[in-house]
Write an enzyme that holds these catalytic residues in place. Structure first.
Site, PDB file in Angstrom:
ATOM      1  N   PRO A  86       0.426  -1.177   0.048  1.00 15.46           N
ATOM      2  CA  PRO A  86      -0.176   0.081   0.000  1.00 15.46           C
ATOM      3  C   PRO A  86       0.828   1.650   0.296  1.00 15.46           C
ATOM      4  O   PRO A  86       0.578   2.525  -0.093  1.00 15.46           O
ATOM      5  CB  PRO A  86      -0.804  -0.038   1.474  1.00 15.46           C
ATOM      6  CG  PRO A  86      -0.671  -0.953   1.882  1.00 15.46           C
ATOM      7  CD  PRO A  86       0.879  -2.240   1.112  1.00 15.46           C
ATOM      8  N   GLU A 113       2.190  -9.129   8.590  1.00 14.45           N
ATOM      9  CA  GLU A 113       1.110  -7.844   9.008  1.00 14.45           C
ATOM     10  C   GLU A 113       2.484  -6.365   7.813  1.00 14.45           C
ATOM     11  O   GLU A 113       2.324  -5.604   8.029  1.00 14.45           O
ATOM     12  CB  GLU A 113       2.163  -8.023  10.111  1.00 14.45           C
ATOM     13  CG  GLU A 113       0.904  -8.815  11.375  1.00 14.45           C
ATOM     14  CD  GLU A 113      -0.492  -7.739  11.004  1.00 14.45           C
ATOM     15  OE1 GLU A 113      -0.562  -6.339  11.257  1.00 14.45           O
ATOM     16  OE2 GLU A 113      -1.696  -8.314  10.836  1.00 14.45           O
TER      17      GLU A 113
HETATM   18  N1  ADE Z   1      -0.837  -4.713  -0.130  1.00 14.72           N
HETATM   19  C1  ADE Z   1      -2.192  -4.579   0.959  1.00 14.72           C
HETATM   20  N2  ADE Z   1      -2.591  -3.360   0.125  1.00 14.72           N
HETATM   21  C2  ADE Z   1      -2.009  -3.277  -0.929  1.00 14.72           C
HETATM   22  C3  ADE Z   1      -2.197  -2.704  -2.384  1.00 14.72           C
HETATM   23  N3  ADE Z   1      -3.625  -1.442  -1.883  1.00 14.72           N
HETATM   24  N4  ADE Z   1      -1.924  -2.290  -3.167  1.00 14.72           N
HETATM   25  C4  ADE Z   1      -0.800  -2.931  -3.222  1.00 14.72           C
HETATM   26  N5  ADE Z   1      -0.418  -3.961  -2.605  1.00 14.72           N
HETATM   27  C5  ADE Z   1      -1.533  -4.143  -1.329  1.00 14.72           C
END
Ligand code: ADE
Length: 222
Positions: A86, A113
């Site tokens: 993310p 995590e």
């Molecule tokens: N892993 C967890 N959330 C994610 C996201 N929004 N984009 C890419 N990998 C992720």
């Protein structure tokens, strides 16, 4: 193109990669997709791939060793290593175009995590599919692969137009209709039945602009 996906949950990809357009692209050898369980690369006698975080905190953190060794065994001069997180660069269509020109993608799916920060050092690019947090990188990997494979030459019919299509990158789709001409009182726009392809193209272009203005004015700023 070759795509290697490093995941602890290869079964999650069943269906997405074994049906429809991706299935056909694989059968037609337009793309080779390999699902690699990086647990197979751990040196740990109990097959561990994660451990508790230094400094404390909740959850388990993916360890360097299995992922480093797995990437080392796959990487060549033509490889691009992508980490899904993310905190990566937010994915869009123009990144999909860029990636569709690569010869070999190695995609690392994080899970639990988080992952040891040093894993970042072996990656060329970090990608997020949006500003929300998922339980792991598997669904983002499916999103990436789907958006890239459809752009590969010969995978879908419109292939010849895609590359220079202004629409695909910056405008929302125009409305489309199929039979019947009238459904529950709603009619198909006359122009689409006219057979005048110049007029139809113009109508579609204008509808795309109208819809983009209404729903995603930010896209027009590009
Ligand atoms: N892993 C967890 N959330 C994610 C996201 N929004 N984009 C890419 N990998 C992720």
């Amino acid at each position: 193109m070759k795509i290697d996906i490093l995941t602890l949950f290869p079964e999650m990809f069943d269906g997405v990669f074994t049906e429809s357009i991706i299935k056909r692209a694989r059968e037609d050898k337009k793309v080779e997709i390999n699902l690699i369980n990086f647990r197979d690369y751990t040196n740990d006698p109990h097959n561990k791939v994660d451990d508790t975080p230094y400094g404390g905190g909740s959850g388990m953190v993916l360890m360097c060793q299995p992922i480093f060794d797995c990437v080392k065994s796959l990487r060549t001069n033509d490889s691009k290593v992508i980490l899904l997180t993310p905190s990566g660069k937010v994915y869009n269509q123009s990144m999909a175009y860029d990636l569709s020109h690569e010869k070999h993608l190695i995609i690392i799916c994080g899970h639990y995590e988080g992952f040891d920060e040093r894993i970042r050092s072996i990656c060329d690019l970090e990608i997020s599919i949006g500003d929300y947090v998922l339980t792991g990188g598997e669904i983002p990997a499916m999103v990436l692969v789907d958006s890239i494979v459809r752009l590969l030459p010969g995978v879908i019919k419109e292939e010849s137009h895609i590359e220079d299509s202004f629409n695909e990158e910056t405008l929302l789709d125009y409305p489309t209709y199929t039979k019947p001409r009238v459904y529950e009182g709603m009619e198909v726009p006359e122009v689409l039945i006219s057979g005048d392809h110049k007029k139809i193209d113009e109508y579609r272009y204008q509808e795309s602009i109208k819809r983009t203005k209404e729903r995603r004015p930010d896209l027009l700023d590009k």
